[in-house]
Write an enzyme that holds these catalytic residues in place. Structure first.
Site, PDB file in Angstrom:
ATOM      1  N   ARG A 176       0.840  -1.204   0.000  1.00  0.00           N
ATOM      2  CA  ARG A 176       0.000   0.000   0.000  1.00  0.00           C
ATOM      3  C   ARG A 176       0.876   1.256   0.000  1.00  0.00           C
ATOM      4  O   ARG A 176       1.035   1.913  -1.022  1.00  0.00           O
ATOM      5  CB  ARG A 176      -0.962  -0.036   1.215  1.00  0.00           C
ATOM      6  CG  ARG A 176      -2.091   0.976   1.151  1.00  0.00           C
ATOM      7  CD  ARG A 176      -1.727   2.368   1.575  1.00  0.00           C
ATOM      8  NE  ARG A 176      -1.174   2.426   2.927  1.00  0.00           N
ATOM      9  CZ  ARG A 176      -0.644   3.526   3.440  1.00  0.00           C
ATOM     10  NH1 ARG A 176      -0.584   4.641   2.729  1.00  0.00           N
ATOM     11  NH2 ARG A 176      -0.129   3.532   4.665  1.00  0.00           N
TER      12      ARG A 176
ATOM     13  N   HIS B 298       4.828   3.857  12.717  1.00  0.00           N
ATOM     14  CA  HIS B 298       4.961   3.858  11.255  1.00  0.00           C
ATOM     15  C   HIS B 298       5.993   4.916  10.900  1.00  0.00           C
ATOM     16  O   HIS B 298       5.782   6.102  11.182  1.00  0.00           O
ATOM     17  CB  HIS B 298       3.578   4.187  10.661  1.00  0.00           C
ATOM     18  CG  HIS B 298       3.554   4.372   9.187  1.00  0.00           C
ATOM     19  ND1 HIS B 298       3.015   3.423   8.339  1.00  0.00           N
ATOM     20  CD2 HIS B 298       3.971   5.394   8.381  1.00  0.00           C
ATOM     21  CE1 HIS B 298       3.098   3.858   7.082  1.00  0.00           C
ATOM     22  NE2 HIS B 298       3.667   5.048   7.081  1.00  0.00           N
TER      23      HIS B 298
ATOM     24  N   CYS C 178       3.762   9.735   0.081  1.00  0.00           N
ATOM     25  CA  CYS C 178       2.399  10.181   0.351  1.00  0.00           C
ATOM     26  C   CYS C 178       1.999  11.207  -0.701  1.00  0.00           C
ATOM     27  O   CYS C 178       2.795  12.088  -1.046  1.00  0.00           O
ATOM     28  CB  CYS C 178       2.324  10.803   1.751  1.00  0.00           C
ATOM     29  SG  CYS C 178       0.660  11.365   2.129  1.00  0.00           S
TER      30      CYS C 178
HETATM   31  N1  COA Z   1     -13.387   4.474  -2.713  1.00  0.00           N
HETATM   32  C1  COA Z   1     -13.684   4.777  -3.995  1.00  0.00           C
HETATM   33  N2  COA Z   1     -14.164   5.960  -4.392  1.00  0.00           N
HETATM   34  C2  COA Z   1     -14.400   6.875  -3.440  1.00  0.00           C
HETATM   35  C3  COA Z   1     -14.129   6.631  -2.096  1.00  0.00           C
HETATM   36  C4  COA Z   1     -13.592   5.374  -1.733  1.00  0.00           C
HETATM   37  N3  COA Z   1     -13.280   5.081  -0.480  1.00  0.00           N
HETATM   38  N4  COA Z   1     -14.480   7.718  -1.394  1.00  0.00           N
HETATM   39  C5  COA Z   1     -14.944   8.626  -2.252  1.00  0.00           C
HETATM   40  N5  COA Z   1     -14.900   8.107  -3.505  1.00  0.00           N
HETATM   41  C6  COA Z   1     -15.315   8.741  -4.749  1.00  0.00           C
HETATM   42  C7  COA Z   1     -16.784   9.079  -4.747  1.00  0.00           C
HETATM   43  O1  COA Z   1     -17.542   7.973  -5.153  1.00  0.00           O
HETATM   44  C8  COA Z   1     -16.840  10.209  -5.739  1.00  0.00           C
HETATM   45  O2  COA Z   1     -16.749   9.663  -7.042  1.00  0.00           O
HETATM   46  P1  COA Z   1     -17.328  10.407  -8.345  1.00  0.00           P
HETATM   47  O3  COA Z   1     -16.417  11.571  -8.588  1.00  0.00           O
HETATM   48  O4  COA Z   1     -17.223   9.362  -9.404  1.00  0.00           O
HETATM   49  O5  COA Z   1     -18.713  10.790  -7.969  1.00  0.00           O
HETATM   50  C9  COA Z   1     -15.527  10.955  -5.470  1.00  0.00           C
HETATM   51  O6  COA Z   1     -14.657  10.006  -4.843  1.00  0.00           O
HETATM   52  C10 COA Z   1     -15.705  12.128  -4.548  1.00  0.00           C
HETATM   53  O7  COA Z   1     -16.381  11.698  -3.377  1.00  0.00           O
HETATM   54  P2  COA Z   1     -16.364  12.507  -2.011  1.00  0.00           P
HETATM   55  O8  COA Z   1     -17.135  11.772  -0.996  1.00  0.00           O
HETATM   56  O9  COA Z   1     -16.745  13.920  -2.301  1.00  0.00           O
HETATM   57  O10 COA Z   1     -14.868  12.380  -1.571  1.00  0.00           O
HETATM   58  P3  COA Z   1     -13.731  13.479  -1.644  1.00  0.00           P
HETATM   59  O11 COA Z   1     -13.584  14.073  -2.971  1.00  0.00           O
HETATM   60  O12 COA Z   1     -13.962  14.365  -0.495  1.00  0.00           O
HETATM   61  O13 COA Z   1     -12.459  12.531  -1.476  1.00  0.00           O
HETATM   62  C11 COA Z   1     -11.104  10.891  -0.416  1.00  0.00           C
HETATM   63  C12 COA Z   1     -12.021  12.064  -0.255  1.00  0.00           C
HETATM   64  C13 COA Z   1     -10.341  10.756   0.866  1.00  0.00           C
HETATM   65  C14 COA Z   1     -11.906   9.647  -0.661  1.00  0.00           C
HETATM   66  C15 COA Z   1     -10.156  11.070  -1.617  1.00  0.00           C
HETATM   67  O14 COA Z   1      -9.564  12.323  -1.596  1.00  0.00           O
HETATM   68  C16 COA Z   1      -9.108  10.013  -1.672  1.00  0.00           C
HETATM   69  O15 COA Z   1      -9.367   8.847  -1.916  1.00  0.00           O
HETATM   70  N6  COA Z   1      -7.825  10.392  -1.430  1.00  0.00           N
HETATM   71  C17 COA Z   1      -6.728   9.479  -1.382  1.00  0.00           C
HETATM   72  C18 COA Z   1      -5.788   9.875  -0.323  1.00  0.00           C
HETATM   73  C19 COA Z   1      -4.777   8.776  -0.025  1.00  0.00           C
HETATM   74  O16 COA Z   1      -4.939   7.623  -0.376  1.00  0.00           O
HETATM   75  N7  COA Z   1      -3.691   9.162   0.661  1.00  0.00           N
HETATM   76  C20 COA Z   1      -2.637   8.239   0.994  1.00  0.00           C
HETATM   77  C21 COA Z   1      -2.908   7.396   2.191  1.00  0.00           C
HETATM   78  S1  COA Z   1      -2.977   8.274   3.714  1.00  0.00           S
HETATM   79 ZN    ZN Z   2       3.484   6.246   5.369  1.00  0.00          ZN
END
Ligand code: COA
Ligand code: ZN
Length: 308
Positions: free
Chosen positions: A15, A207, A240
């Site tokens: 991951r 971590h 990250c």
């Molecule tokens: N899995 C898949 N899709 C997701 C999801 C999840 N857990 N959570 C939200 N989404 C999708 C929604 O379905 C939506 O999709 P669409 O654009 O097709 O409608 C879109 O994301 C926006 O949804 P929303 O609830 O408004 O979420 P957001 O835009 O506020 O996003 C996160 C929040 C956290 C889900 C997103 O920014 C993200 O996945 N970030 C990754 C950060 C990461 O992995 N960092 C490293 C590890 S710490």
């Molecule tokens: Zn880390």
């Protein structure tokens, strides 16, 4: 030093290690890597994350990865999640545990999760209500606990409060994350002993990222104050999306090698990890930041000398 007899190594390479890789790693290779990791003796493997695939395309195949891996008895395959949707997907994929992230900095929480800390804590309650009845352990992580690239120093009190909030929700396994590699042996010693004192029934994992070369020094400082669970990544991969300054996690083979040299049991075969890192390194086509991957272990060197 006060060193433990054994530690638990939590492998986060599939991951944290892979999430920022630009070239998509074929699902089959991810599965092969996870199967090699479980064959090495590791008992805790963070296999993937259930996040928005548009934000983290490398983790878009998390469902297939969870379906494809051999589930070795005794191994917990966990996944990182950041919201309720992630929990629903992780439950459907039959993970053994979920790692739910809350940041100790409001700015980092907002940038990484698009939520306030309070919103993340509210989501955590729903995640617990969904996961625990299914037998899925919820393990929160307090991220950027040793400093934030947007806010600077993070007050120790804030980490204590967040860990306390997790404990108040009935969670006993809490990870403290140096997400961007800002910890030093002194800050590790201070924070981890304060946490263990404040929450004596909790088990804390650490971590670490080796961004500034202090990774294994921080492990030793944490061991000295009683921490026995450490997260690392094969090959020292890691990063990250929220900041460019976080480089790799501490390398699993370097951590296991250090423990082997110190007589601390891990039950992990360093050579299996090393071969698995070498496989990923040849796919990625660039040197990975792991010392043991480059140099091998002292034991391997000496056995070659004995054979010569
Ligand atoms: N899995 C898949 N899709 C997701 C999801 C999840 N857990 N959570 C939200 N989404 C999708 C929604 O379905 C939506 O999709 P669409 O654009 O097709 O409608 C879109 O994301 C926006 O949804 P929303 O609830 O408004 O979420 P957001 O835009 O506020 O996003 C996160 C929040 C956290 C889900 C997103 O920014 C993200 O996945 N970030 C990754 C950060 C990461 O992995 N960092 C490293 C590890 S710490
Ligand atoms: Zn880390």
């Amino acid at each position: 030093m006060n060193l433990p007899d054994r530690i638990t190594v939590v492998e986060v390479g599939p991951r944290d290690g892979l999430q920022m890789e630009k070239v998509f790693i074929p699902t089959g290779l991810k599965i092969e890597v996870i199967n090699c990791l479980s064959a090495s003796g590791l008992r805790c493997i963070e296999a993937t994350s259930f996040v928005n695939p548009k934000v983290i395309p490398q983790m878009a195949d998390s469902d297939e990865v969870m379906r494809g891996i051999d589930r070795r008895p005794g191994v917990t395959y966990s996944a990182l999640i950041l919201n309720v949707k992630g929990a629903q997907r992780a439950i459907a994929a039959q993970v053994g545990a979920v790692r739910f992230v809350v940041c100790a900095s409001e700015a980092y929480n907002q940038k990484n999760m698009n939520m306030s800390i309070a919103q993340s804590l509210a989501a955590l309650e729903t995640v617990i209500a969904l996961c625990v009845p299914q037998g899925i352990r919820v393990e929160p992580a307090v991220s950027v606990a040793f400093g934030c690239p947007f806010e600077g120093d993070v007050p120790e009190q804030r980490v204590l409060e967040l860990a306390g909030a997790c404990a108040a929700l009935g969670l006993r396994h809490i990870c403290i994350a140096d997400t961007v590699g800002l910890a030093s042996p002194l800050s590790v010693r201070r924070l981890m002993s304060a946490l263990r004192e404040a929450l004596p029934t909790c088990v804390f994992a650490l971590h670490l990222h080796d961004t500034r070369g202090l990774g294994l020094a921080n492990v030793l400082a944490a061991m000295d104050v009683g921490v026995t669970v450490f997260e690392s990544s094969l090959g020292g991969l890691g990063g990250c999306p929220t900041t460019k300054v976080a480089t790799g996690n501490i390398s699993t083979e370097d951590l296991v090698n250090m423990c082997d040299e110190l007589g601390i049991a891990t039950d992990v075969d360093v050579e299996v990890i090393r071969r698995t890192s070498a496989k990923l390194q040849s796919f990625l086509g660039r040197p990975l930041p792991s010392h043991v991957l480059v140099a091998g272990t002292r034991r391997a060197l000496f056995s070659q000398l004995a054979d010569a």
